[in-house]
Scaffold this motif. Structure first.
Motif, PDB file in Angstrom:
ATOM      1  N   ALA A  35       0.830  -1.208   0.000  1.00 37.86           N
ATOM      2  CA  ALA A  35       0.000   0.000   0.000  1.00 37.86           C
ATOM      3  C   ALA A  35       0.864   1.257   0.000  1.00 37.86           C
ATOM      4  CB  ALA A  35      -0.932  -0.011   1.205  1.00 37.86           C
ATOM      5  N   ILE A  36       1.975   1.227   0.728  1.00 34.16           N
ATOM      6  CA  ILE A  36       2.884   2.375   0.724  1.00 34.16           C
ATOM      7  C   ILE A  36       3.434   2.603  -0.674  1.00 34.16           C
ATOM      8  CG2 ILE A  36       5.120   3.204   1.571  1.00 34.16           C
ATOM      9  CD1 ILE A  36       4.471   1.790   4.234  1.00 34.16           C
ATOM     10  N   VAL A  37       3.861   1.528  -1.335  1.00 30.86           N
ATOM     11  CA  VAL A  37       4.373   1.669  -2.708  1.00 30.86           C
ATOM     12  C   VAL A  37       3.307   2.258  -3.617  1.00 30.86           C
ATOM     13  CG1 VAL A  37       5.233   0.424  -4.718  1.00 30.86           C
ATOM     14  CG2 VAL A  37       6.048  -0.198  -2.440  1.00 30.86           C
ATOM     15  N   GLN A  38       2.081   1.746  -3.510  1.00 35.41           N
ATOM     16  CA  GLN A  38       1.021   2.234  -4.391  1.00 35.41           C
ATOM     17  C   GLN A  38       0.664   3.688  -4.078  1.00 35.41           C
ATOM     18  OE1 GLN A  38      -1.986  -1.127  -5.426  1.00 35.41           O
ATOM     19  NE2 GLN A  38      -0.855  -1.938  -3.667  1.00 35.41           N
ATOM     20  N   ARG A  39       0.788   4.076  -2.812  1.00 31.86           N
ATOM     21  CA  ARG A  39       0.481   5.455  -2.450  1.00 31.86           C
ATOM     22  C   ARG A  39       1.545   6.411  -2.967  1.00 31.86           C
ATOM     23  NH1 ARG A  39      -2.452   7.882   2.750  1.00 31.86           N
ATOM     24  NH2 ARG A  39      -4.076   6.853   1.534  1.00 31.86           N
ATOM     25  N   VAL A  40       2.814   6.108  -2.757  1.00 34.26           N
ATOM     26  CA  VAL A  40       3.864   7.070  -3.130  1.00 34.26           C
ATOM     27  C   VAL A  40       4.077   7.124  -4.636  1.00 34.26           C
ATOM     28  CG1 VAL A  40       5.025   6.812  -0.907  1.00 34.26           C
ATOM     29  CG2 VAL A  40       5.783   5.409  -2.849  1.00 34.26           C
ATOM     30  N   THR A  41       3.711   6.059  -5.342  1.00 30.44           N
ATOM     31  CA  THR A  41       3.888   6.061  -6.795  1.00 30.44           C
ATOM     32  C   THR A  41       2.630   6.477  -7.541  1.00 30.44           C
ATOM     33  OG1 THR A  41       3.218   3.735  -7.042  1.00 30.44           O
ATOM     34  CG2 THR A  41       5.557   4.182  -6.609  1.00 30.44           C
ATOM     35  N   GLY A  42       1.472   6.384  -6.873  1.00 30.34           N
ATOM     36  CA  GLY A  42       0.218   6.669  -7.562  1.00 30.34           C
ATOM     37  C   GLY A  42      -0.152   5.620  -8.583  1.00 30.34           C
ATOM     38  N   GLN A  43       0.440   4.414  -8.470  1.00 27.99           N
ATOM     39  CA  GLN A  43       0.193   3.349  -9.441  1.00 27.99           C
ATOM     40  C   GLN A  43      -0.067   2.031  -8.720  1.00 27.99           C
ATOM     41  OE1 GLN A  43       4.067   3.944 -11.556  1.00 27.99           O
ATOM     42  NE2 GLN A  43       2.786   3.979 -13.382  1.00 27.99           N
ATOM     43  N   LYS A  44      -0.773   1.146  -9.401  1.00 31.27           N
ATOM     44  CA  LYS A  44      -0.866  -0.229  -8.930  1.00 31.27           C
ATOM     45  C   LYS A  44       0.522  -0.866  -8.968  1.00 31.27           C
ATOM     46  CE  LYS A  44      -5.470  -0.467  -8.706  1.00 31.27           C
ATOM     47  NZ  LYS A  44      -5.825   0.897  -9.079  1.00 31.27           N
ATOM     48  N   LEU A  45       0.714  -1.931  -8.215  1.00 32.36           N
ATOM     49  CA  LEU A  45       2.007  -2.604  -8.204  1.00 32.36           C
ATOM     50  C   LEU A  45       2.402  -3.085  -9.598  1.00 32.36           C
ATOM     51  CD1 LEU A  45       1.567  -4.670  -4.916  1.00 32.36           C
ATOM     52  CD2 LEU A  45       3.100  -2.716  -5.242  1.00 32.36           C
ATOM     53  N   THR A  46       1.463  -3.671 -10.328  1.00 31.08           N
ATOM     54  CA  THR A  46       1.788  -4.152 -11.670  1.00 31.08           C
ATOM     55  C   THR A  46       2.148  -3.001 -12.601  1.00 31.08           C
ATOM     56  OG1 THR A  46      -0.612  -4.256 -12.022  1.00 31.08           O
ATOM     57  CG2 THR A  46       0.525  -6.333 -11.638  1.00 31.08           C
ATOM     58  N   GLU A  47       1.463  -1.868 -12.462  1.00 24.13           N
ATOM     59  CA  GLU A  47       1.785  -0.706 -13.289  1.00 24.13           C
ATOM     60  C   GLU A  47       3.186  -0.188 -12.978  1.00 24.13           C
ATOM     61  OE1 GLU A  47      -2.787   1.085 -13.620  1.00 24.13           O
ATOM     62  OE2 GLU A  47      -1.390   1.860 -12.119  1.00 24.13           O
ATOM     63  N   TYR A  48       3.509  -0.139 -11.700  1.00 19.88           N
ATOM     64  CA  TYR A  48       4.816   0.367 -11.291  1.00 19.88           C
ATOM     65  C   TYR A  48       5.931  -0.598 -11.711  1.00 19.88           C
ATOM     66  CZ  TYR A  48       8.451   2.207  -8.158  1.00 19.88           C
ATOM     67  OH  TYR A  48       9.613   2.737  -7.637  1.00 19.88           O
ATOM     68  N   LEU A  49       5.672  -1.911 -11.593  1.00 21.57           N
ATOM     69  CA  LEU A  49       6.690  -2.894 -11.924  1.00 21.57           C
ATOM     70  C   LEU A  49       6.862  -3.092 -13.423  1.00 21.57           C
ATOM     71  CD1 LEU A  49       6.005  -5.644  -9.230  1.00 21.57           C
ATOM     72  CD2 LEU A  49       8.050  -4.209  -9.419  1.00 21.57           C
ATOM     73  N   ARG A  50       5.857  -2.770 -14.218  1.00 25.79           N
ATOM     74  CA  ARG A  50       5.930  -3.065 -15.645  1.00 25.79           C
ATOM     75  C   ARG A  50       7.200  -2.499 -16.296  1.00 25.79           C
ATOM     76  NH1 ARG A  50       4.954  -6.835 -18.632  1.00 25.79           N
ATOM     77  NH2 ARG A  50       3.031  -7.117 -17.462  1.00 25.79           N
ATOM     78  N   PRO A  51       7.483  -1.180 -16.226  1.00 23.50           N
ATOM     79  CA  PRO A  51       8.691  -0.687 -16.905  1.00 23.50           C
ATOM     80  C   PRO A  51       9.985  -0.964 -16.135  1.00 23.50           C
ATOM     81  CG  PRO A  51       7.555   1.140 -15.845  1.00 23.50           C
ATOM     82  CD  PRO A  51       6.677  -0.069 -15.667  1.00 23.50           C
ATOM     83  N   ARG A  52       9.894  -1.256 -14.859  1.00 21.20           N
ATOM     84  CA  ARG A  52      11.089  -1.425 -14.033  1.00 21.20           C
ATOM     85  C   ARG A  52      11.540  -2.873 -13.918  1.00 21.20           C
ATOM     86  NH1 ARG A  52       7.982   2.608 -12.554  1.00 21.20           N
ATOM     87  NH2 ARG A  52       8.936   4.583 -11.864  1.00 21.20           N
ATOM     88  N   LEU A  53      10.593  -3.801 -13.941  1.00 24.41           N
ATOM     89  CA  LEU A  53      10.907  -5.216 -13.745  1.00 24.41           C
ATOM     90  C   LEU A  53      10.419  -6.079 -14.895  1.00 24.41           C
ATOM     91  CD1 LEU A  53      12.012  -7.346 -11.640  1.00 24.41           C
ATOM     92  CD2 LEU A  53       9.602  -7.684 -11.006  1.00 24.41           C
ATOM     93  N   PHE A  54       9.118  -6.027 -15.158  1.00 23.62           N
ATOM     94  CA  PHE A  54       8.546  -6.956 -16.121  1.00 23.62           C
ATOM     95  C   PHE A  54       9.138  -6.774 -17.519  1.00 23.62           C
ATOM     96  CE2 PHE A  54       4.415  -6.900 -13.416  1.00 23.62           C
ATOM     97  CZ  PHE A  54       5.001  -7.743 -12.490  1.00 23.62           C
ATOM     98  N   GLU A  55       9.161  -5.546 -18.019  1.00 26.88           N
ATOM     99  CA  GLU A  55       9.670  -5.330 -19.378  1.00 26.88           C
ATOM    100  C   GLU A  55      11.167  -5.583 -19.487  1.00 26.88           C
ATOM    101  OE1 GLU A  55       8.308  -1.480 -20.564  1.00 26.88           O
ATOM    102  OE2 GLU A  55       6.219  -2.147 -20.790  1.00 26.88           O
ATOM    103  N   PRO A  56      12.004  -5.064 -18.592  1.00 24.11           N
ATOM    104  CA  PRO A  56      13.434  -5.364 -18.710  1.00 24.11           C
ATOM    105  C   PRO A  56      13.757  -6.850 -18.626  1.00 24.11           C
ATOM    106  CG  PRO A  56      13.103  -3.492 -17.239  1.00 24.11           C
ATOM    107  CD  PRO A  56      11.744  -4.073 -17.517  1.00 24.11           C
ATOM    108  N   LEU A  57      13.014  -7.597 -17.784  1.00 23.03           N
ATOM    109  CA  LEU A  57      13.284  -9.024 -17.634  1.00 23.03           C
ATOM    110  C   LEU A  57      12.610  -9.872 -18.707  1.00 23.03           C
ATOM    111  CD1 LEU A  57      14.447  -8.132 -14.902  1.00 23.03           C
ATOM    112  CD2 LEU A  57      13.316 -10.101 -13.846  1.00 23.03           C
ATOM    113  N   GLY A  58      11.738  -9.264 -19.512  1.00 21.40           N
ATOM    114  CA  GLY A  58      11.022 -10.040 -20.516  1.00 21.40           C
ATOM    115  C   GLY A  58       9.869 -10.831 -19.962  1.00 21.40           C
ATOM    116  N   ILE A  59       9.304 -10.352 -18.855  1.00 27.26           N
ATOM    117  CA  ILE A  59       8.141 -11.006 -18.259  1.00 27.26           C
ATOM    118  C   ILE A  59       6.886 -10.505 -18.961  1.00 27.26           C
ATOM    119  CG2 ILE A  59       6.729 -11.173 -16.159  1.00 27.26           C
ATOM    120  CD1 ILE A  59       9.348 -11.047 -14.559  1.00 27.26           C
TER     121      ILE A  59
END
Length: 472
Positions: A165-189
């Motif tokens: 919840a803290i991550v979603q609050r400070v980023t203004g994004q869902k976890l999947t939205e926040y992780l998409r460009p930082r984790l999922f896309e770079p790793l090819g997930i």
């Protein structure tokens, strides 16, 4: 999505006989139903397989393995200066300032919820929900800690929820939205989706659906200290902190699960060898730094320590320091076996019907899924479930001929067989979860009983037994 590099076991110093022995042990234990595995050594996939009807491209409910992805999101937020580990949790929720008066709750830091060390002596989920059904963070902070934060470990779902919840609050994004460009896309997930709660947040502590390949890639990122293909994604300091003991456990019961008594990091368990993320019913991301290896597993079992024991017994000795020569036949035999992995369908022979029979619930026997009100078996063994007022047409159940797979209205594989002349047994595997629903239909009185082989932890109508679509 690019494929991970592949190699033979022998080329990477892994004895295929150890992998074969591990497969033998998994398949021979009636308490374990394996669904998939991927084994990486020196960054190469040396063994991978899916027990049909499970398949590589299908996302799986990871249960508490989701926590390790939540920790990774927190690691990115810390690196970006959006979160500080030594900030009080309450500082991120000023609207609760007047409500949270317990000094221990107010002293709880971000690092405490990241490491399950908020001061509570046991799980608080039910109590937190009872105090605030709509805002779990507030409910959690209203449960007074038993001890000073940072002094005791308790596996505690609302702690992880609060971190997410803290991550979603400070980023203004869902976890999947926040992780998409930082984790999922770079790793090819590829596809990944998270269950939301009534507040609209992704759960954080559970509910992520992702592929076995995604599990393996997360493990490889941590094994490489946060570096992927030469690019640093996560700070090495975060990886080191997340995967070392942050809080020790008090001694567990005699004969307990030793790999759950080695300490806890930031949403990672420390194991007797290496560390891991894991989820209920046998979802594993095991990282073995000394062996330079990662093992990803999905399965259905309540004997998770047994699975880990089998890894230590069979796979750990298979890792050698150097490539092995003269093992081409053993590697080829393993590869052939991995291509042919399959779960047995229901026993008893194929089921046929000339007309549709409707079965109704036997009195007092469908508590496992009370919203299931009818089972229809039609020509060709076609099965339809009526659940929560909705007709779920699952396709024909072919018995000894195999599994029938349907993607809509919910991804399932169905098989059926005759227990006896009067009893039809239907096995419904919900392919994006670990779970099977076993339905027995009695021809003599036209009733059915239904039970979960392992009970889903996210309850609801059967149509929800799948990855959320169109989210994240």
């Amino acid at each position: 999505m690019s494929s991970l590099p592949t190699s033979t076991p022998a080329a990477q110093g892994v004895d295929a006989a150890g992998i074969q022995a591990f497969l033998d042990a998994l398949e021979s234990d009636p308490r374990i139903e394996p669904h998939s595995l991927m084994l990486l050594r020196h960054g190469q996939v040396v063994a991978s397989g899916w027990w049909s009807p499970y398949a590589p491209e299908r996302p799986q409910l990871l249960y508490s393995l989701s926590k390790s992805f939540t920790a990774t999101a927190a690691g990115f937020a810390v690196a970006e200066g959006l979160i500080r580990l030594d900030d009080p949790v309450i500082s991120y929720f000023p609207e609760f300032e007047a409500d949270i008066t317990d000094p221990r709750s107010r002293a709880m830091l971000v690092r405490h919820v990241a490491s399950m060390a908020g001061g509570h002596a046991e799980e608080t989920l039910d109590r937190a929900r009872a105090l605030d059904r709509d805002e779990l963070v507030r409910g959690f902070l209203l449960v007074p800690p038993d001890r000073e934060p940072g002094t005791v470990f308790a596996y505690n779902q609302p702690a992880t929820y609060t971190l997410g919840a803290i991550v979603q609050r400070v980023t203004g994004q869902k976890l999947t939205e926040y992780l998409r460009p930082r984790l999922f896309e770079p790793l090819g997930i590829g596809e990944a989706a998270w269950i939301h709660d009534r507040a609209g947040r992704e759960l954080g502590f559970s509910g992520l659906h992702a592929t076995t390949d995604a599990i393996a890639r997360l493990g490889l990122l941590y094994l490489r200290g946060g570096v992927w293909e030469g690019e640093r994604l996560l700070p090495g300091s975060w990886v080191a902190e997340a995967t070392r003991v942050q809080i020790a456990h008090e001694t567990g019961p005699e004969g307990g699960w030793p790999d759950w008594q080695q300490g806890y990091g930031f949403q990672f368990w420390i194991s007797r060898h290496g560390y891991r993320g894991d989820g209920a019913y046998g979802q594993f991301c095991m990282v073995l730094p000394e062996q330079d290896a990662v093992l990803a597993i999905t399965s259905e079992t309540e004997e998770m320590q047994k699975v880990v024991d089998l890894v230590w017994e069979h796979l750990l000795p298979a890792f050698g320091p150097d490539p092995l020569s003269g093992r081409e036949a053993a590697d080829a035999a393993l590869a052939d076996r991995l291509r042919r992995l399959a779960l047995p369908p229901a026993e008893g022979g194929a089921v046929t019907a000339q007309s549709t029979t409707v079965f109704t619930p036997a009195t007092g026997t469908c508590a496992d899924q009370p919203s299931l009100t009818a089972v229809e078996v039609g020509p060709g063994g076609r099965v339809t479930l009526v659940d929560d007022g909705e007709r779920l047409e699952l396709g024909p159940a072919l018995g000894e001929e195999g599994w029938t797979v349907a993607d809509e209205p919910v991804p399932v594989a169905v098989s059926s067989g005759r227990r006896d002349a009067e009893t039809l047994v239907i096995d419904v595997a919900f392919l994006e979860t670990p779970h099977h629903l076993l339905v027995s239909c009695a021809a003599d009185d036209g009733t059915f009983t239904a039970r979960w082989r392992t009970r889903p932890l996210h309850v609801g109508p059967l149509r929800r037994m799948r990855a959320p679509r169109g989210r994240g």
